[in-house]
Write a protein that holds these residues in place. Structure first.
Motif, PDB file in Angstrom:
ATOM      1  N   ASP A  33      81.434  72.165  48.517  1.00  0.00           N
ATOM      2  CA  ASP A  33      80.015  73.118  48.216  1.00  0.00           C
ATOM      3  C   ASP A  33      80.430  73.786  49.992  1.00  0.00           C
ATOM      4  OD1 ASP A  33      78.139  73.973  48.770  1.00  0.00           O
ATOM      5  OD2 ASP A  33      77.546  72.839  46.760  1.00  0.00           O
ATOM      6  N   PRO A  34      79.807  74.908  49.910  1.00  0.00           N
ATOM      7  CA  PRO A  34      79.928  75.824  50.980  1.00  0.00           C
ATOM      8  C   PRO A  34      78.851  75.645  52.335  1.00  0.00           C
ATOM      9  CG  PRO A  34      80.017  77.534  49.134  1.00  0.00           C
ATOM     10  CD  PRO A  34      79.543  76.085  48.282  1.00  0.00           C
ATOM     11  N   ARG A  35      78.245  74.670  51.710  1.00  0.00           N
ATOM     12  CA  ARG A  35      76.714  74.026  52.394  1.00  0.00           C
ATOM     13  C   ARG A  35      77.211  72.515  52.579  1.00  0.00           C
ATOM     14  NH1 ARG A  35      72.365  73.948  47.539  1.00  0.00           N
ATOM     15  NH2 ARG A  35      74.785  73.440  46.370  1.00  0.00           N
ATOM     16  N   CYS A  36      78.519  72.093  52.410  1.00  0.00           N
ATOM     17  CA  CYS A  36      78.623  70.589  53.323  1.00  0.00           C
ATOM     18  C   CYS A  36      79.916  70.616  54.279  1.00  0.00           C
ATOM     19  CB  CYS A  36      79.935  70.002  51.721  1.00  0.00           C
ATOM     20  SG  CYS A  36      80.835  68.486  52.755  1.00  0.00           S
ATOM     21  N   THR A  37      79.465  70.215  55.907  1.00  0.00           N
ATOM     22  CA  THR A  37      79.845  69.790  56.782  1.00  0.00           C
ATOM     23  C   THR A  37      80.685  68.753  57.174  1.00  0.00           C
ATOM     24  OG1 THR A  37      77.869  69.447  57.835  1.00  0.00           O
ATOM     25  CG2 THR A  37      77.712  71.915  57.242  1.00  0.00           C
ATOM     26  N   GLU A  38      80.623  67.755  56.618  1.00  0.00           N
ATOM     27  CA  GLU A  38      81.054  66.873  56.689  1.00  0.00           C
ATOM     28  C   GLU A  38      81.936  65.964  55.444  1.00  0.00           C
ATOM     29  OE1 GLU A  38      79.953  64.474  61.262  1.00  0.00           O
ATOM     30  OE2 GLU A  38      78.420  64.241  59.663  1.00  0.00           O
ATOM     31  N   TRP A  39      82.622  65.411  55.848  1.00  0.00           N
ATOM     32  CA  TRP A  39      83.243  64.544  54.355  1.00  0.00           C
ATOM     33  C   TRP A  39      83.207  63.227  54.723  1.00  0.00           C
ATOM     34  CZ3 TRP A  39      88.325  67.789  52.811  1.00  0.00           C
ATOM     35  CH2 TRP A  39      88.168  68.341  52.462  1.00  0.00           C
ATOM     36  N   LEU A  40      82.922  62.049  53.200  1.00  0.00           N
ATOM     37  CA  LEU A  40      83.059  60.934  53.320  1.00  0.00           C
ATOM     38  C   LEU A  40      84.419  60.548  52.893  1.00  0.00           C
ATOM     39  CD1 LEU A  40      79.746  59.684  53.624  1.00  0.00           C
ATOM     40  CD2 LEU A  40      81.046  59.627  55.209  1.00  0.00           C
ATOM     41  N   VAL A  41      85.728  59.725  53.363  1.00  0.00           N
ATOM     42  CA  VAL A  41      86.355  59.330  52.803  1.00  0.00           C
ATOM     43  C   VAL A  41      86.261  57.996  52.845  1.00  0.00           C
ATOM     44  CG1 VAL A  41      89.023  58.696  53.436  1.00  0.00           C
ATOM     45  CG2 VAL A  41      88.312  60.791  54.190  1.00  0.00           C
ATOM     46  N   GLU A  42      86.308  57.591  51.074  1.00  0.00           N
ATOM     47  CA  GLU A  42      85.998  56.453  50.151  1.00  0.00           C
ATOM     48  C   GLU A  42      87.148  55.721  49.647  1.00  0.00           C
ATOM     49  OE1 GLU A  42      81.979  57.380  48.215  1.00  0.00           O
ATOM     50  OE2 GLU A  42      83.779  58.014  46.579  1.00  0.00           O
ATOM     51  N   ILE A  43      87.462  54.253  50.564  1.00  0.00           N
ATOM     52  CA  ILE A  43      88.376  53.324  50.378  1.00  0.00           C
ATOM     53  C   ILE A  43      88.204  52.020  50.283  1.00  0.00           C
ATOM     54  CG2 ILE A  43      90.265  52.245  51.796  1.00  0.00           C
ATOM     55  CD1 ILE A  43      90.232  54.484  54.325  1.00  0.00           C
ATOM     56  N   PRO A  44      88.218  51.809  48.253  1.00  0.00           N
ATOM     57  CA  PRO A  44      88.463  49.795  48.581  1.00  0.00           C
ATOM     58  C   PRO A  44      89.134  49.384  49.565  1.00  0.00           C
ATOM     59  CG  PRO A  44      90.030  50.919  47.282  1.00  0.00           C
ATOM     60  CD  PRO A  44      89.581  52.693  47.963  1.00  0.00           C
ATOM     61  N   THR A  45      88.575  48.309  49.823  1.00  0.00           N
ATOM     62  CA  THR A  45      88.938  47.342  50.617  1.00  0.00           C
ATOM     63  C   THR A  45      88.823  46.013  50.026  1.00  0.00           C
ATOM     64  OG1 THR A  45      88.375  49.042  52.283  1.00  0.00           O
ATOM     65  CG2 THR A  45      88.783  46.557  52.918  1.00  0.00           C
ATOM     66  N   GLU A  46      89.250  45.415  50.594  1.00  0.00           N
ATOM     67  CA  GLU A  46      89.507  43.658  50.004  1.00  0.00           C
ATOM     68  C   GLU A  46      89.627  42.776  51.536  1.00  0.00           C
ATOM     69  OE1 GLU A  46      90.565  41.457  46.255  1.00  0.00           O
ATOM     70  OE2 GLU A  46      92.547  41.648  47.690  1.00  0.00           O
ATOM     71  N   VAL A  47      89.089  41.512  51.484  1.00  0.00           N
ATOM     72  CA  VAL A  47      89.564  40.916  53.359  1.00  0.00           C
ATOM     73  C   VAL A  47      90.770  40.621  52.773  1.00  0.00           C
ATOM     74  CG1 VAL A  47      87.137  41.212  53.848  1.00  0.00           C
ATOM     75  CG2 VAL A  47      87.920  39.478  52.178  1.00  0.00           C
ATOM     76  N   SER A  48      91.608  39.775  53.804  1.00  0.00           N
ATOM     77  CA  SER A  48      92.682  38.960  53.182  1.00  0.00           C
ATOM     78  C   SER A  48      92.750  37.489  52.858  1.00  0.00           C
ATOM     79  CB  SER A  48      93.531  38.545  54.664  1.00  0.00           C
ATOM     80  OG  SER A  48      92.432  37.805  55.764  1.00  0.00           O
ATOM     81  N   TRP A  49      91.318  37.273  52.417  1.00  0.00           N
ATOM     82  CA  TRP A  49      91.200  35.689  51.979  1.00  0.00           C
ATOM     83  C   TRP A  49      89.875  36.118  50.980  1.00  0.00           C
ATOM     84  CZ3 TRP A  49      85.611  35.466  52.402  1.00  0.00           C
ATOM     85  CH2 TRP A  49      84.692  36.167  52.983  1.00  0.00           C
ATOM     86  N   ALA A  50      89.861  36.882  49.896  1.00  0.00           N
ATOM     87  CA  ALA A  50      89.171  36.986  48.969  1.00  0.00           C
ATOM     88  C   ALA A  50      89.967  36.481  47.889  1.00  0.00           C
ATOM     89  CB  ALA A  50      88.661  38.942  48.603  1.00  0.00           C
ATOM     90  N   ASN A  51      90.856  36.212  47.822  1.00  0.00           N
ATOM     91  CA  ASN A  51      91.316  35.547  45.995  1.00  0.00           C
ATOM     92  C   ASN A  51      92.212  34.242  46.517  1.00  0.00           C
ATOM     93  OD1 ASN A  51      91.598  37.964  45.195  1.00  0.00           O
ATOM     94  ND2 ASN A  51      92.804  38.650  45.829  1.00  0.00           N
ATOM     95  N   LEU A  52      91.299  33.392  47.643  1.00  0.00           N
ATOM     96  CA  LEU A  52      91.469  32.030  47.719  1.00  0.00           C
ATOM     97  C   LEU A  52      90.573  31.985  47.458  1.00  0.00           C
ATOM     98  CD1 LEU A  52      91.111  31.569  51.555  1.00  0.00           C
ATOM     99  CD2 LEU A  52      93.253  31.813  50.442  1.00  0.00           C
ATOM    100  N   PRO A  53      91.167  30.401  46.131  1.00  0.00           N
ATOM    101  CA  PRO A  53      90.480  30.199  44.957  1.00  0.00           C
ATOM    102  C   PRO A  53      89.128  29.963  45.810  1.00  0.00           C
ATOM    103  CG  PRO A  53      92.535  28.957  44.926  1.00  0.00           C
ATOM    104  CD  PRO A  53      92.523  29.504  46.687  1.00  0.00           C
ATOM    105  N   GLY A  54      87.774  30.011  44.712  1.00  0.00           N
ATOM    106  CA  GLY A  54      86.328  29.726  45.472  1.00  0.00           C
ATOM    107  C   GLY A  54      85.492  30.320  46.229  1.00  0.00           C
ATOM    108  N   ALA A  55      87.124  31.234  47.213  1.00  0.00           N
ATOM    109  CA  ALA A  55      85.994  32.607  47.968  1.00  0.00           C
ATOM    110  C   ALA A  55      85.232  33.568  47.266  1.00  0.00           C
ATOM    111  CB  ALA A  55      87.348  33.161  49.001  1.00  0.00           C
ATOM    112  N   ASP A  56      85.217  33.589  46.039  1.00  0.00           N
ATOM    113  CA  ASP A  56      84.525  34.757  45.218  1.00  0.00           C
ATOM    114  C   ASP A  56      83.135  33.809  44.774  1.00  0.00           C
ATOM    115  OD1 ASP A  56      85.517  36.948  45.716  1.00  0.00           O
ATOM    116  OD2 ASP A  56      86.196  37.244  43.684  1.00  0.00           O
ATOM    117  N   ALA A  57      83.083  32.834  44.987  1.00  0.00           N
ATOM    118  CA  ALA A  57      81.527  32.038  44.880  1.00  0.00           C
ATOM    119  C   ALA A  57      81.112  32.347  46.072  1.00  0.00           C
ATOM    120  CB  ALA A  57      82.266  30.754  44.502  1.00  0.00           C
TER     121      ALA A  57
END
Length: 776
Positions: free
Chosen positions: A619-643
């Motif tokens: 859009d011509p009115r837009c001056t700044e962008w946000l780049v959206e990056i899905p992120t997962e921490v290194s221990w997210a999939n340890l058993p029980g961490a999601d809870a």
């Protein structure tokens, strides 16, 4: 140690990998090429080239031997120990080898506001990318000259008229009666000297009429878009033309008296506004006021104002105050009522922070106050009998100390913008250990990382500053800072999900909790000893005075993204989240992100005529962008961490962990942003008050209201998401990806210099949050 990969990355195979950065750091490439990679005749630097450049600079400056260089090189390659963001950007360049530019190597500074020179120095430092702290207490600003003359800025010419080869570098001026003609030079000093000249003219006794008419010639200042060949980036003097009128208006309000603390703050911050509009990514400041300075305490109150139509706007007379954090300095223990009021105000406005100066001064005199008993005795005398008696006690027990050095020792409560460094008229350089990259069972690997960090900061102690006040301060009190990031990740990998559940329970003093705390303390104290031993050994071998404090924890918002670490000591925002990173519209790095598969949306500041956020980044009115990056921490999939609900971690649990770091690792101060809810105001205030009353080591921390509705602000830097959303977004990233080589994608768009140069002076997630606007 097991660093669990994300399921989407495993499924994607090699197409999702990075050549230079860990797979757990999807924001690394965008951040690195935006912030730390310089333009060269052959294109942008790679990670390896940045390493070669900055290590070459450290070897030369620090006279490092081959084994020291090899250690630093290995730790940088493995992303386990990195020099400061400023040194990543500027280290090893010819520019930083010139004495007048030495300050550009430092993250942070603090300057006592005692003369007009101090204002000019702070603008100069900010233009080199340094964070600037300033103590603005009455006993200092009372030494400023009285404003006696009214300044009338009659004209300011346009910028960029003179051809490049015919411009003058220095600022010159001529005085004819009460008329002053200023020609601004096309250099950093040219800008600074013209700014400081206005301050000096306001108190110059030569103008008997009390009226000074000023003409400013900016024709030699390079126009928008020209390269800054030494520092890097491009010129962008869009706010410079307005600076002189703004400064004159401020000074004219004070004719016949000295400046108030708020006026001093505004003069500094108006210069900062000009710089941010130029080529520095984000200015960072800390302003320290007296505890009883009610005008300063309320200076940001009602910054937003509502017009007759119900539209909100920022008070233009005070807008510049947003450039810095404010804190009030307490030289005695504040009462419980004072602390409660401060915590309450921070919940509602984000302002109102307080600092306990006696603890800061005691820590900053660790060479004399070398035991807990001595520190406690000094603090008691300072609080009960005052600064003068505390000085007499130091002189009696640890003298002889010259009057000048004693004054310096008692003034070492100056803070850098994020509050992690203590000193007076100081420069400090910080290295950072990425604990999330290190195996908790590998003690030698941990020691190597902290040795490397210690060596990289010790090298900069060889700088001999051009400015006398900074040179003398370093002679009396050389300081360095070795920080870490990813501590939370490290302890999850060390202790497992049981440690996370203990956090969720509030870190209670159970038998299990006591065992966890003992193990935390053992790691922290061991790392601190490695840093001290390494810095002191280096100083002894090179004939340098030993720093008496070497460890700290900085906010680490940006550099943490290079490895995907939870910043500093803090927990991450969630196990999985969308990370949004700001770029100028059409920035080549952002365009490469699009080719890499990331989505781009307009920033929070881009709106239509009805105040609704724009959706189309083109859009011509837009001056700044946000780049959206899905992120997962290194221990997210340890058993029980999601809870485990990270968003539910209490303020008291955060404070308890912060104080663990403050007691067992940090010699300066630990930068902290403690997030809290309304029902936690009183218990948090009680904890802060008790920590100061009982001498537990507390100095200061930022407090940030936590709202359970994630939509309080749209398009926040962090937006928590669940596992299914993360996997869906990650799959879509790979489906959209047209290039699996980020650097190759970048080269397709990369034509020209960076708009902004280097990392910010403050590296805090708090600085990334949008300024709260009142709800109508």
């Amino acid at each position: 140690m097991t660093l669990t990969p994300s399921r989407a990355e495993v499924a994607a195979g090699e197409s999702a990998c990075f050549s230079d950065f860990p797979a757990t750091a999807p924001a690394a490439n965008p951040v690195f090429y935006r912030t730390y990679s310089r333009r060269t005749p052959g294109g942008r630097e790679s990670w390896a080239q940045v390493g070669d450049r900055n290590l070459g600079g450290l070897r030369k400056l620090g006279d490092l031997n081959d084994s020291e260089v090899a250690l630093l090189a290995r730790m940088q390659t493995e992303k386990k120990a990195l020099p400061s963001g400023r040194w990543l950007w500027i280290g090893g360049t010819p520019w930083i080898e010139e004495q007048q530019n030495f300050s550009g190597a430092y993250n942070c500074t603090s300057t006592n506001l005692v003369d007009w020179d101090a204002f000019g120095l702070m603008m100069d430092l900010a233009m080199m990318g340094c964070g600037t702290g300033a103590i603005i207490e009455p006993h200092l600003i009372e030494r400023l000259p009285e404003v006696r003359n009214t300044l009338s800025v009659l004209s300011v010419t346009d910028i960029g008229i003179t051809p490049a080869g015919q411009r003058q570098d220095v600022c010159t001026h001529e005085i004819d009666g009460n008329k002053v003609s200023i020609k601004v030079g096309d250099t950093r000093r040219g800008w600074v000297d013209s700014y400081q000249l206005l301050l000096e003219l306001s108190s110059d006794p030569r103008f008997e009429s009390g009226e000074v008419e000023i003409e400013v010639d900016l024709s030699d200042v390079r126009p928008v878009g020209e390269t800054l060949k030494g520092f890097g980036g491009m010129a962008n003097p869009v706010k410079l033309k307005d600076l002189y009128h703004r400064i004159a208006r401020l000074l004219n309000k004070a004719v016949g008296r000295r400046l108030t603390s708020v006026e001093c703050c505004l003069l500094i911050d108006e210069a900062a506004v000009t710089i941010v509009a130029g080529n520095i990514r984000r200015s960072a400041g800390m302003r320290q006021f007296a505890a009883d300075d009610s005008a300063a305490a309320s200076s940001k109150d009602n910054l937003w104002q509502q017009d007759d139509q119900g539209n909100w706007r920022i008070d233009p007379e005070r807008d510049a105050l947003r450039m810095a954090n404010h804190t009030r300095v307490y030289h005695t223990r504040p009462s419980k009522e004072v602390v409660l009021a401060a915590v309450t105000k921070q919940f509602h406005s984000g302002e109102g922070a307080i600092q306990f100066a006696p603890e800061a001064i005691a820590r900053s005199n660790a060479d004399l106050l070398s035991t807990p008993e001595l520190r406690t005795e000094f603090i008691e005398i300072y609080c009960d009998q005052g600064r003068e008696e505390a000085g007499k006690w130091l002189q009696l027990n640890h003298g002889p100390i010259s009057d000048a050095e004693l004054d310096h020792r008692l003034s070492r409560y100056g803070l850098n913008p994020c509050g992690e460094i203590l000193g007076a008229d100081f420069h400090c350089n910080l290295a950072e250990i990425h604990l999330n990259q290190i195996d908790p069972s590998d003690e030698e690997g941990q020691a190597d990382a902290f040795r490397a960090g210690a060596l990289s900061v010790a090298c900069l102690l060889n700088h001999r500053f051009e400015v006398e006040r900074y040179r003398q301060s370093r002679a009396w009190d050389p300081i360095v800072g070795v920080s870490f990031t990813g501590l939370f990740d490290f302890f999850v990998h060390a202790f497992g999900t049981e440690w996370l559940r203990w956090w969720e329970a509030g870190r209670p003093e159970t038998e299990e909790g006591k065992a966890f705390k003992a193990q935390e303390a053992a790691y922290l104290s061991r790392w601190k000893q490695v840093v001290n031993d390494t810095v002191w050994d280096y100083c002894d071998r090179h004939g340098l005075r030993r720093p008496n404090r070497c460890t700290t924890v900085q906010p680490a918002g940006t550099k943490s993204l290079l490895t995907g670490a939870a910043p500093g000591w803090h927990p991450p925002k969630a196990q999985r989240f969308i990370r949004r990173i700001t770029f100028r519209k059409n920035d080549p790095v952002a365009m490469a992100c699009m080719d890499y598969g990331y989505t781009i949306v307009p920033s929070q500041s881009d709106k239509d005529d009805q105040g609704r956020l724009l959706d189309d980044p083109f859009d011509p009115r837009c001056t700044e962008w946000l780049v959206e990056i899905p992120t997962e921490v290194s221990w997210a999939n340890l058993p029980g961490a999601d809870a485990v609900d990270i968003n539910g971690f209490s303020a008291m649990a955060q404070f308890d962990f912060y104080m663990q770091v403050q007691r067992h690792y940090t010699a300066h101060n630990t930068s902290a942003t403690i997030e809290f809810r309304e029902h936690e105001i009183e218990p948090l205030a009680d904890a802060l008050h008790q920590a100061m009353e009982q001498g537990e080591g507390y100095i200061s921390a930022a407090l940030l209201a936590r709202f359970d509705a994630n939509a309080t602000f749209p398009r926040l830097p962090f937006e928590p998401i669940d596992a299914d959303t993360y996997e869906q977004m990650q799959t879509e990233v790979i489906q959209r990806r047209v290039s699996s080589d980020f650097f190759e994608a970048l080269q397709r768009y990369d034509q020209g210099e960076l708009n902004e140069a280097g990392p910010a002076g403050c590296d805090s997630d708090k600085c990334l949050l949008p300024l709260a606007q009142p709800k109508g």
